[in-house]
Write a protein that holds these residues in place. Sequence first.
Motif, PDB file in Angstrom:
ATOM      1  N   ILE A  86       0.852  -1.190   0.000  1.00 53.23           N
ATOM      2  CA  ILE A  86       0.000   0.000   0.000  1.00 53.23           C
ATOM      3  C   ILE A  86       0.884   1.234   0.000  1.00 53.23           C
ATOM      4  O   ILE A  86       1.745   1.389   0.867  1.00 53.23           O
ATOM      5  N   VAL A  87       0.666   2.098  -0.975  1.00 54.50           N
ATOM      6  CA  VAL A  87       1.523   3.278  -1.155  1.00 54.50           C
ATOM      7  C   VAL A  87       0.699   4.548  -0.970  1.00 54.50           C
ATOM      8  O   VAL A  87      -0.253   4.807  -1.717  1.00 54.50           O
ATOM      9  N   ALA A  88       1.048   5.329   0.042  1.00 56.82           N
ATOM     10  CA  ALA A  88       0.510   6.678   0.245  1.00 56.82           C
ATOM     11  C   ALA A  88      -1.008   6.729   0.312  1.00 56.82           C
ATOM     12  O   ALA A  88      -1.629   7.633  -0.244  1.00 56.82           O
ATOM     13  N   THR A  89      -1.573   5.773   0.986  1.00 58.76           N
ATOM     14  CA  THR A  89      -3.007   5.866   1.274  1.00 58.76           C
ATOM     15  C   THR A  89      -3.303   5.117   2.563  1.00 58.76           C
ATOM     16  O   THR A  89      -2.525   4.260   2.984  1.00 58.76           O
ATOM     17  N   ASN A  90      -4.421   5.450   3.178  1.00 53.94           N
ATOM     18  CA  ASN A  90      -4.732   4.962   4.517  1.00 53.94           C
ATOM     19  C   ASN A  90      -5.970   4.070   4.448  1.00 53.94           C
ATOM     20  O   ASN A  90      -7.045   4.408   4.936  1.00 53.94           O
ATOM     21  N   THR A  91      -5.769   2.924   3.820  1.00 49.95           N
ATOM     22  CA  THR A  91      -6.864   1.996   3.531  1.00 49.95           C
ATOM     23  C   THR A  91      -7.672   1.618   4.778  1.00 49.95           C
ATOM     24  O   THR A  91      -8.903   1.568   4.739  1.00 49.95           O
ATOM     25  N   ALA A  92      -6.989   1.346   5.872  1.00 48.03           N
ATOM     26  CA  ALA A  92      -7.683   0.865   7.073  1.00 48.03           C
ATOM     27  C   ALA A  92      -8.675   1.898   7.587  1.00 48.03           C
ATOM     28  O   ALA A  92      -9.634   1.563   8.266  1.00 48.03           O
ATOM     29  N   HIS A  93      -8.435   3.159   7.258  1.00 49.67           N
ATOM     30  CA  HIS A  93      -9.305   4.227   7.712  1.00 49.67           C
ATOM     31  C   HIS A  93     -10.391   4.535   6.687  1.00 49.67           C
ATOM     32  O   HIS A  93     -11.543   4.755   7.040  1.00 49.67           O
ATOM     33  N   SER A  94     -10.022   4.554   5.425  1.00 53.29           N
ATOM     34  CA  SER A  94     -10.895   5.188   4.439  1.00 53.29           C
ATOM     35  C   SER A  94     -11.761   4.231   3.641  1.00 53.29           C
ATOM     36  O   SER A  94     -12.732   4.665   3.029  1.00 53.29           O
ATOM     37  N   TRP A  95     -11.434   2.954   3.600  1.00 51.17           N
ATOM     38  CA  TRP A  95     -12.215   2.060   2.744  1.00 51.17           C
ATOM     39  C   TRP A  95     -13.609   1.856   3.311  1.00 51.17           C
ATOM     40  O   TRP A  95     -13.817   1.887   4.518  1.00 51.17           O
ATOM     41  N   ILE A  96     -14.543   1.644   2.433  1.00 46.24           N
ATOM     42  CA  ILE A  96     -15.957   1.584   2.816  1.00 46.24           C
ATOM     43  C   ILE A  96     -16.261   0.343   3.664  1.00 46.24           C
ATOM     44  O   ILE A  96     -15.693  -0.725   3.464  1.00 46.24           O
ATOM     45  N   GLY A  97     -17.148   0.533   4.623  1.00 50.12           N
ATOM     46  CA  GLY A  97     -17.561  -0.590   5.457  1.00 50.12           C
ATOM     47  C   GLY A  97     -16.461  -1.000   6.416  1.00 50.12           C
ATOM     48  O   GLY A  97     -15.406  -0.391   6.491  1.00 50.12           O
ATOM     49  N   LYS A  98     -16.680  -2.060   7.125  1.00 51.13           N
ATOM     50  CA  LYS A  98     -15.697  -2.493   8.119  1.00 51.13           C
ATOM     51  C   LYS A  98     -14.544  -3.186   7.414  1.00 51.13           C
ATOM     52  O   LYS A  98     -14.714  -4.170   6.719  1.00 51.13           O
ATOM     53  N   HIS A  99     -13.342  -2.647   7.594  1.00 47.97           N
ATOM     54  CA  HIS A  99     -12.250  -3.149   6.777  1.00 47.97           C
ATOM     55  C   HIS A  99     -10.999  -3.485   7.563  1.00 47.97           C
ATOM     56  O   HIS A  99     -10.177  -4.285   7.142  1.00 47.97           O
ATOM     57  N   GLN A 125       4.031   1.971   2.436  1.00 49.09           N
ATOM     58  CA  GLN A 125       5.012   2.996   2.058  1.00 49.09           C
ATOM     59  C   GLN A 125       4.330   4.336   2.258  1.00 49.09           C
ATOM     60  O   GLN A 125       3.373   4.666   1.551  1.00 49.09           O
ATOM     61  N   ASP A 126       4.816   5.130   3.207  1.00 50.38           N
ATOM     62  CA  ASP A 126       4.072   6.336   3.581  1.00 50.38           C
ATOM     63  C   ASP A 126       5.009   7.314   4.264  1.00 50.38           C
ATOM     64  O   ASP A 126       6.056   6.925   4.772  1.00 50.38           O
ATOM     65  N   MET A 127       4.584   8.578   4.298  1.00 52.85           N
ATOM     66  CA  MET A 127       5.396   9.585   4.992  1.00 52.85           C
ATOM     67  C   MET A 127       5.225   9.497   6.508  1.00 52.85           C
ATOM     68  O   MET A 127       6.025  10.052   7.247  1.00 52.85           O
ATOM     69  N   TYR A 128       4.183   8.838   6.966  1.00 52.02           N
ATOM     70  CA  TYR A 128       3.956   8.664   8.408  1.00 52.02           C
ATOM     71  C   TYR A 128       3.941   7.179   8.756  1.00 52.02           C
ATOM     72  O   TYR A 128       3.378   6.374   8.010  1.00 52.02           O
ATOM     73  N   SER A 129       4.505   6.854   9.902  1.00 51.36           N
ATOM     74  CA  SER A 129       4.431   5.462  10.374  1.00 51.36           C
ATOM     75  C   SER A 129       3.256   5.277  11.325  1.00 51.36           C
ATOM     76  O   SER A 129       3.047   4.195  11.851  1.00 51.36           O
ATOM     77  N   SER A 130       2.497   6.338  11.550  1.00 51.55           N
ATOM     78  CA  SER A 130       1.455   6.309  12.573  1.00 51.55           C
ATOM     79  C   SER A 130       0.049   6.078  12.013  1.00 51.55           C
ATOM     80  O   SER A 130      -0.900   6.021  12.776  1.00 51.55           O
ATOM     81  N   THR A 131      -0.109   5.981  10.701  1.00 55.64           N
ATOM     82  CA  THR A 131      -1.464   5.842  10.167  1.00 55.64           C
ATOM     83  C   THR A 131      -2.065   4.499  10.610  1.00 55.64           C
ATOM     84  O   THR A 131      -1.329   3.567  10.957  1.00 55.64           O
ATOM     85  N   ASP A 132      -3.384   4.414  10.550  1.00 54.40           N
ATOM     86  CA  ASP A 132      -4.048   3.163  10.936  1.00 54.40           C
ATOM     87  C   ASP A 132      -3.517   1.998  10.109  1.00 54.40           C
ATOM     88  O   ASP A 132      -3.388   0.880  10.600  1.00 54.40           O
ATOM     89  N   THR A 133      -3.225   2.275   8.849  1.00 53.62           N
ATOM     90  CA  THR A 133      -2.764   1.218   7.949  1.00 53.62           C
ATOM     91  C   THR A 133      -1.316   0.839   8.253  1.00 53.62           C
ATOM     92  O   THR A 133      -0.976  -0.348   8.341  1.00 53.62           O
ATOM     93  N   ALA A 134      -0.450   1.847   8.431  1.00 50.32           N
ATOM     94  CA  ALA A 134       0.962   1.564   8.726  1.00 50.32           C
ATOM     95  C   ALA A 134       1.092   0.783  10.027  1.00 50.32           C
ATOM     96  O   ALA A 134       1.978  -0.075  10.159  1.00 50.32           O
TER      97      ALA A 134
END
Length: 727
Positions: free
Chosen positions: A434-447, A460-469
């Motif tokens: 996953i590159v530069a997006t926060n799937t665990a937060h933004s995808w529809i429904g329970k994910h 791969q992200d600028m932050y290590s703190s996102t829900d996905t990272a």
Amino acid sequence: MKSTANTLLRQWSGPLSADLVRTLGNFGLGQVPARLMPDATAKMVCGFCSTGCGLTAHLKDGQAINLSPDPDYPVNMGMACPKGWEALTPLAAHDRATTPLLRNPSTGKLEPCDWDHALQVFTLKFKALLDQHGPDSVAWIGTGQITSEELAFLGALGKFGMGLRHGDGNTRQCMATSVVAYKQSFGFDAPPYTYADFEQSDVLMFVGSNLCVAHPILWQRVLRNKNSPEIIVIDPRRTETAMAATQHLGIAPKSDLVLLYGTAQALIERGAVQQEYVAAHTTGFDEFSNFVQQFTAEVTCKCTGLSHAAFEKFVSSIERGKAVSFWWTMGVNQGHEATRTAQAIINLALMTGNIGRPGTGANSITGQCNAMGSRLFSNTTNLIGGHEFTNPEHREKIAHTLGIPMERIPTQNSWAYDQILDGVQAGVIKGLWIVATNTAHSWIGKHKDLLSKLEFLVVQDMYSSTDTAQQAHLVLPAAAWGEKEGTFINSERRFGVLKKVARAPGQALADFNIFRLISHYWGCDGLFREWTSPQAVFQILKRCSAGQPCDITGIEDYRHLEHAGGIQWPYPAGAQDNSRERRLFENGRFFTPDAKARFLFEPPKPVPEPPDAEYPFTLLTGRGSSAQWHTLTRTDKSDVLRKLSPSKLYVEINPRDAKRLKLSAGQQVTISTRRGETQASVLITATVQPGNIFLPMHFEGTNKLTLPVVDPYSRQPSYKHCAAKIC
Ligand code: SF4
């Protein structure tokens, strides 16, 4: 250390030894190149939304210390929204990813490692999965937030280099509907407008678009319109834009398709069809005309909840308008019948001849800063440059242009985002990048739980703190906007330049350089010998675009783009047109084989999850404020932006419902759907109709509730409508 890093930068165009790679990882390539140091300012485009405003970075010792809007840039003319003014702040956040992180299986924690080790693990794990389970078993999910050159590299590396079959972008969540609608109707994904059209219309119709909040600088362009235009907003919610409009059609949620068909029928009844234009430049109007007969004014008003007077006034405005522009955003794109709704808007523009002239058009406004780059160059569901994987001539052209064997190009499109996640659920996809997006937060429904099924998740992200990272097995630290160079394409098809005006922290690398390192570790860097820098890849993209509707072979280089104030596609070799605002279809010729636009339509379908006795409310979602961006990973880093928006999730409830349920302002309630529940504080407001509630999309709690249904043509999720209850 600085001179060593610069030496390494120069060596970067040569072959990569393991030692060099290790050293590059240790020193990082996110440092500002020496050539930028003496400059006092650097002009570049903003990295948040698709408006693509020009910003001037003010430099001290080569580092950006401040930003101001560029008064000479044709997009924003010296204006910027709060996010643009604050664009540097997220770069200095404490939770930047500064080193690769690998999850320790013993402790379960992410622990720092060096680039060499990280990339060895990346390669070994993904190759093992591919060897054992085949090319469907590893996929990637990209973004509309990285540069066109990086998107092309990711897509080419994933499919041609690593042999993956499936990759998609988070643009599936916002723009896939417009892509499919335009391709089917116009023959190519071609938003036809230029921002000057906002100023040249005498009637502007916005469907499912809260322009004031989502695209504030484009709203400023509307306010510059000197024609005292009729501004019509079609939205079940009385948004900020609806409040500022001359007409607000507060229709029942998801009755927009019926309204648009009913409008077409009313215009036909009034003889308001531009017959000459329709006959010369379109196909399918007679069938469309027969189809919409069923959408009488009575049917339309009953379904939408509009009064006859409001409907008649609206139709009269369209009929009388000399230059009518039709705009839409996520209220249309994120629906269960989104593609046909977008095409119903296109049909209105075609039948009234409101296209290809100043102030007209069927105009989808994009979301992310480089959603358009993703649409053209990410190599996911389109082969690079708006080509088709299924077309052998296209495959041959791209293989020849890139100098790669044709067999490396898949003959089918990728799975879409939802299909990739279904693949994870089914255990078919075992590795995900996953590159530069926060799937665990933004995808529809329970994910969120879904990602835990993966055997290997790389973020791969600028932050290590996102829900996905935080769920990743491996985190690769990426440089941010402002720490690298490349191009973005904005909503009106304008290429703009991104500059490197700040150092990436620690060992964070530009995504471009991460892809280059991966190609080396994977053993496929021989395919990418020419892909030495973003500027070199821009030249490759030019060649890929040759002969396409998006032909940019006439753009020389980044310097040309900068001096021109950005350049809209198409701009083929030999182009003489230096005008700064250009629209498509002025000659009435579309990109279909017969050069005619198509009328496309289909009977409306009932909403997939209507309210009922158990879940009596309709839950609407949308943007919160112009100071918030998506999952808040960047905007929440700014004290200024946080002060401009609510910090906690709130729910808008109509006063009548609040009274009936004995709710008071600020009270904490539980909002539940069949997917889950979340807490929100009550905001009593007549912006929502009785029976509807609204949640801003920026909070994870909201997306846990939404209904995982997609439009059948675009596979874009239907975020905007589901049944909910309040406890
Ligand atoms: S409107 Fe969009 S592009 Fe312009 S400054 Fe704001 S976020 Fe940046």
